[in-house]
Motif scaffolding. Structure first.
Motif, PDB file in Angstrom:
ATOM      1  N   ASP A 189     -15.599  14.501   3.141  1.00 49.51           N
ATOM      2  CA  ASP A 189     -16.594  15.499   2.769  1.00 49.51           C
ATOM      3  C   ASP A 189     -15.934  16.689   2.069  1.00 49.51           C
ATOM      4  N   LEU A 190     -16.714  17.667   1.669  1.00 46.34           N
ATOM      5  CA  LEU A 190     -16.186  18.806   0.918  1.00 46.34           C
ATOM      6  C   LEU A 190     -15.168  19.624   1.701  1.00 46.34           C
ATOM      7  N   ALA A 191     -15.247  19.607   3.016  1.00 44.22           N
ATOM      8  CA  ALA A 191     -14.297  20.335   3.845  1.00 44.22           C
ATOM      9  C   ALA A 191     -12.991  19.565   4.030  1.00 44.22           C
ATOM     10  N   GLY A 192     -12.919  18.349   3.491  1.00 46.80           N
ATOM     11  CA  GLY A 192     -11.700  17.548   3.612  1.00 46.80           C
ATOM     12  C   GLY A 192     -11.651  16.692   4.859  1.00 46.80           C
ATOM     13  N   THR A 193     -12.749  16.625   5.591  1.00 45.11           N
ATOM     14  CA  THR A 193     -12.801  15.835   6.812  1.00 45.11           C
ATOM     15  C   THR A 193     -13.208  14.403   6.485  1.00 45.11           C
ATOM     16  N   ASP A 194     -12.484  13.445   7.056  1.00 41.89           N
ATOM     17  CA  ASP A 194     -12.833  12.043   6.843  1.00 41.89           C
ATOM     18  C   ASP A 194     -14.048  11.679   7.683  1.00 41.89           C
ATOM     19  N   ARG A 195     -14.983  10.976   7.080  1.00 46.93           N
ATOM     20  CA  ARG A 195     -16.152  10.447   7.773  1.00 46.93           C
ATOM     21  C   ARG A 195     -15.995   8.931   7.736  1.00 46.93           C
ATOM     22  N   VAL A 196     -15.858   8.326   8.894  1.00 48.52           N
ATOM     23  CA  VAL A 196     -15.598   6.893   8.982  1.00 48.52           C
ATOM     24  C   VAL A 196     -16.856   6.188   9.453  1.00 48.52           C
ATOM     25  N   TYR A 197     -17.278   5.183   8.689  1.00 50.04           N
ATOM     26  CA  TYR A 197     -18.426   4.364   9.050  1.00 50.04           C
ATOM     27  C   TYR A 197     -17.896   3.010   9.491  1.00 50.04           C
ATOM     28  N   TYR A 198     -18.241   2.622  10.704  1.00 49.37           N
ATOM     29  CA  TYR A 198     -17.714   1.401  11.284  1.00 49.37           C
ATOM     30  C   TYR A 198     -18.711   0.259  11.188  1.00 49.37           C
ATOM     31  N   GLY A 199     -18.147  -0.955  11.233  1.00 49.99           N
ATOM     32  CA  GLY A 199     -18.971  -2.146  11.395  1.00 49.99           C
ATOM     33  C   GLY A 199     -19.405  -2.176  12.855  1.00 49.99           C
ATOM     34  N   SER A 200     -19.595  -3.331  13.424  1.00 45.58           N
ATOM     35  CA  SER A 200     -20.034  -3.419  14.807  1.00 45.58           C
ATOM     36  C   SER A 200     -18.972  -2.895  15.773  1.00 45.58           C
ATOM     37  N   GLU A 201     -17.720  -3.046  15.438  1.00 39.94           N
ATOM     38  CA  GLU A 201     -16.608  -2.518  16.233  1.00 39.94           C
ATOM     39  C   GLU A 201     -15.521  -2.096  15.260  1.00 39.94           C
ATOM     40  N   ASN A 202     -14.610  -1.238  15.692  1.00 42.23           N
ATOM     41  CA  ASN A 202     -13.506  -0.892  14.807  1.00 42.23           C
ATOM     42  C   ASN A 202     -12.271  -1.709  15.175  1.00 42.23           C
ATOM     43  N   ARG A 203     -11.440  -1.914  14.224  1.00 47.82           N
ATOM     44  CA  ARG A 203     -10.196  -2.644  14.462  1.00 47.82           C
ATOM     45  C   ARG A 203      -9.056  -1.649  14.530  1.00 47.82           C
ATOM     46  N   ASN A 204      -8.719  -1.277  15.732  1.00 43.29           N
ATOM     47  CA  ASN A 204      -7.587  -0.399  15.963  1.00 43.29           C
ATOM     48  C   ASN A 204      -6.358  -1.262  16.175  1.00 43.29           C
ATOM     49  N   LEU A 205      -5.321  -0.990  15.444  1.00 43.24           N
ATOM     50  CA  LEU A 205      -4.062  -1.718  15.593  1.00 43.24           C
ATOM     51  C   LEU A 205      -3.042  -0.749  16.176  1.00 43.24           C
ATOM     52  N   GLU A 206      -2.532  -1.050  17.348  1.00 39.59           N
ATOM     53  CA  GLU A 206      -1.515  -0.204  17.968  1.00 39.59           C
ATOM     54  C   GLU A 206      -0.185  -0.930  17.961  1.00 39.59           C
ATOM     55  N   ILE A 207       0.802  -0.296  17.368  1.00 38.90           N
ATOM     56  CA  ILE A 207       2.151  -0.844  17.317  1.00 38.90           C
ATOM     57  C   ILE A 207       3.011   0.000  18.241  1.00 38.90           C
ATOM     58  N   TYR A 208       3.656  -0.639  19.203  1.00 34.50           N
ATOM     59  CA  TYR A 208       4.530   0.070  20.138  1.00 34.50           C
ATOM     60  C   TYR A 208       5.981  -0.257  19.819  1.00 34.50           C
ATOM     61  N   ILE A 209       6.802   0.765  19.750  1.00 42.28           N
ATOM     62  CA  ILE A 209       8.232   0.604  19.517  1.00 42.28           C
ATOM     63  C   ILE A 209       8.948   1.094  20.772  1.00 42.28           C
ATOM     64  N   PRO A 210       9.625   0.180  21.500  1.00 39.29           N
ATOM     65  CA  PRO A 210      10.297   0.551  22.744  1.00 39.29           C
ATOM     66  C   PRO A 210      11.490   1.488  22.512  1.00 39.29           C
ATOM     67  N   ALA A 211      11.892   2.166  23.565  1.00 39.90           N
ATOM     68  CA  ALA A 211      13.027   3.099  23.507  1.00 39.90           C
ATOM     69  C   ALA A 211      14.340   2.329  23.580  1.00 39.90           C
ATOM     70  N   THR A 212      14.858   1.960  22.424  1.00 44.27           N
ATOM     71  CA  THR A 212      16.159   1.298  22.326  1.00 44.27           C
ATOM     72  C   THR A 212      16.936   1.944  21.186  1.00 44.27           C
TER      73      THR A 212
END
Length: 122
Positions: free
Chosen positions: A31-54
């Protein structure tokens, strides 16, 4: 092997929520203020990548590069476990939560980092 925007993640990186994601988001508008407006399908696909402490964790130079890419808020290419995705970094401050493995006042470019990278498939 995992890559995000051409940056190769360490061998120890894990797709933490591989079996728990739904449909990709349908659209993103700014939008004009620079804020993202996200429109989702039925669910969102969040991908979480974890990097262990090594010691072979994410290198500082790569962390800085990912932070710059995340700030652009553009869609980037990712390859995770042999699958290809078009992704954006999560729009909140938790998109990249990486911390140094060894705490010291000054970090060097080859120091290792661990934590979570949160992506949204688009």
């Amino acid at each position: 092997m995992m890559t995000i925007a051409g940056i190769t993640l360490p061998e120890t990186a894990v797709w933490a929520n591989e079996t728990a994601y739904g449909q990709p988001m349908a659209a993103v508008e700014t939008d004009l203020a620079g804020t993202d407006r996200v429109y989702y399908g039925s669910e969102n696909r969040n991908l979480e990548i974890y990097i262990p402490a090594t010691e072979s964790g994410m290198k500082r130079d790569d962390v800085i590069a990912l932070c710059r890419i995340a700030a652009d808020r553009a869609a980037v290419h990712a390859e995770i476990n042999g699958r290809e995705f078009s992704v954006r970094f999560a729009s909140d401050s938790s998109a990249i939560e990486l911390k140094p493995v060894r705490a010291k006042q000054t970090q060097a470019g080859d120091d290792s980092y661990y934590g979570t990278i949160r992506l949204l498939e688009v």
